[in-house]
Write an enzyme that holds these catalytic residues in place. Structure first.
Site, mmCIF file in Angstrom:
data_model
loop_
_atom_site.group_PDB
_atom_site.id
_atom_site.type_symbol
_atom_site.label_atom_id
_atom_site.label_comp_id
_atom_site.label_asym_id
_atom_site.label_seq_id
_atom_site.Cartn_x
_atom_site.Cartn_y
_atom_site.Cartn_z
ATOM 1 N N LYS A 98 0.816 -1.218 0.000
ATOM 2 C CA LYS A 98 0.000 0.000 0.000
ATOM 3 C C LYS A 98 0.847 1.264 0.000
ATOM 4 O O LYS A 98 0.483 2.248 -0.633
ATOM 5 C CB LYS A 98 -0.963 -0.001 1.200
ATOM 6 C CG LYS A 98 -2.071 -1.026 1.011
ATOM 7 C CD LYS A 98 -3.270 -0.741 1.866
ATOM 8 C CE LYS A 98 -4.381 -1.710 1.525
ATOM 9 N NZ LYS A 98 -5.371 -1.859 2.569
ATOM 10 N N LYS A 184 -9.260 -9.357 -11.991
ATOM 11 C CA LYS A 184 -10.348 -9.577 -11.033
ATOM 12 C C LYS A 184 -11.376 -8.457 -11.169
ATOM 13 O O LYS A 184 -10.999 -7.324 -11.452
ATOM 14 C CB LYS A 184 -9.762 -9.492 -9.615
ATOM 15 C CG LYS A 184 -9.984 -10.738 -8.781
ATOM 16 C CD LYS A 184 -9.249 -10.659 -7.463
ATOM 17 C CE LYS A 184 -9.786 -9.599 -6.521
ATOM 18 N NZ LYS A 184 -9.473 -9.817 -5.107
ATOM 19 N N LYS A 187 -13.395 -2.179 -8.461
ATOM 20 C CA LYS A 187 -13.884 -0.831 -8.778
ATOM 21 C C LYS A 187 -12.822 0.056 -9.405
ATOM 22 O O LYS A 187 -13.137 0.982 -10.133
ATOM 23 C CB LYS A 187 -14.407 -0.154 -7.500
ATOM 24 C CG LYS A 187 -15.789 -0.665 -7.142
ATOM 25 C CD LYS A 187 -16.632 0.438 -6.541
ATOM 26 C CE LYS A 187 -18.094 0.174 -6.781
ATOM 27 N NZ LYS A 187 -18.973 0.816 -5.823
#
Ligand code: ADP
Length: 320
Positions: A98, A184, A187
């Site tokens: 991240k 996959k 969003k």
């Protein structure tokens, strides 16, 4: 939420209510570890709470609440931060991933919260002295850390207080993007790539109709990923017989995909229209939603206050 979240996680949470005493929380505090907008956070927290209700989490069978409304999570977080080794946190791969994502953006800000959130996660789990956590593979390292923290706490304070929480693994399907079946469903790639769980029928049908399959001209033995994805969606919707009929037809060399798309769209619309109606009903009474949030937090606090009373005693803090 998109249908990938539903089939990959939430459907399983709904089913677990049959066999376990479940606690589910909307993790607004975790959302703060990444750059965010306060108004958006407030809106999304309520929306996620409503979406979980509409998708089938039943507040009479499970405890459903918002994390920040149960302050014992953050109290235990600090105690665990002092039990957890700094080195254990530096080995968490999710932080590396991240923070690298954030570093590639302008005006990078990487919060200390992003580094320490696995400790809060351990508190989220252990404040209920939970036995099982239904997490996916990407979260097994965090659960390992929760076990390490539970053990270290028990050793340091000479008490068999926290159980070692175990992964509750359930086989769930991976839903692929309709527009690019190499990825996959998610969003971040844009609206063409996912179907929202509460999206209207027209949009669902149009997205499924434009799903990438293959040309069907020179069929090989193997079906393409896009076709497998549509067949998988039929199965996930419980239409195994329809899926089997298409497979039998495709095995004979007939590879017409328009009927498959229609069947997949029908199945998704059938599954989601009930949830869409329920969601609209829930949203029509916002005061009732606020009440459910408070009730959930109160039920959770019956457990978390009892845990913290014992924890404070064990670690040497005064009684409150
Ligand atoms: P988070 O960052 O909280 O994991 P995600 O939206 O990535 O948020 O995932 C939420 C849950 O939905 C996870 O359990 C994840 O495994 C599941 N999920 C997400 N996308 C898919 C997908 N395309 N197919 C199946 N499961 C998915």
């Amino acid at each position: 939420m998109h249908i990938g979240n539903y089939f990959g996680a939430i459907k399983n949470w709904v089913q677990l209510q049959d066999d376990y005493d479940c606690r589910y929380c909307v993790v607004d505090l975790h959302a703060m570890s990444m750059p965010y907008d306060p108004a958006v956070l407030r809106k999304n927290t309520e929306q996620m709470f409503v979406d979980l209700l509409a998708a089938g989490i039943n507040p009479n069978r499970s405890i459903l609440f918002v994390q920040s409304m149960v302050p014992e999570h953050t109290e235990l977080n600090w105690i665990f931060a002092c039990v957890c080794a700094y080195g254990d946190l530096t080995r968490q791969v999710s932080f590396k991933e991240k923070s690298e994502q954030l570093e590639s953006k302008p005006d990078t800000f990487i919060s200390a919260g992003l580094f320490t959130y696995p400790v809060l996660q351990a508190a989220d789990i252990l404040v209920y002295r939970a036995d099982f956590v239904p997490v996916g593979k990407d979260q097994t390292q965090h659960l390992e850390l929760s076990r390490t923290i539970a053990n270290r706490f028990n050793n340091q304070f000479k008490a068999e207080f926290f159980p070692e929480p175990q992964v509750l693994a359930t086989e769930t399907p991976k839903v692929l993007s309709l527009a690019d079946p190499a990825r996959k469903m998610g969003k971040s790639y844009g609206p063409k790539h996912y179907i929202g769980l509460f999206e209207d029928e027209k949009t669902v049908r149009s997205k499924v109709r434009s799903a990438v399959t293959d040309t069907g001209d020179a069929p090989s033995e193997k079906l393409s990923d896009g076709v497998e994805n549509l067949l998988g969606l039929l199965r996930a919707c419980g239409k195994n017989d329809i899926e089997a009929a298409f497979r039998a037809e495709y095995a004979t060399g007939n590879r017409r995909y328009a009927p498959l798309k229609d069947a997949a769209a029908d199945a998704i619309v059938e599954l989601t229209s009930g949830m869409r109606t329920r969601r609209a009903e829930i949203l029509a009474d916002r005061d009732a939603v606020k009440r459910l949030m408070r009730d959930g937090a109160e039920k959770a606090q019956v457990i978390t206050r009892a845990t913290m009373k014992e924890v404070r005693q064990l670690v040497g803090l005064p009684r409150r």
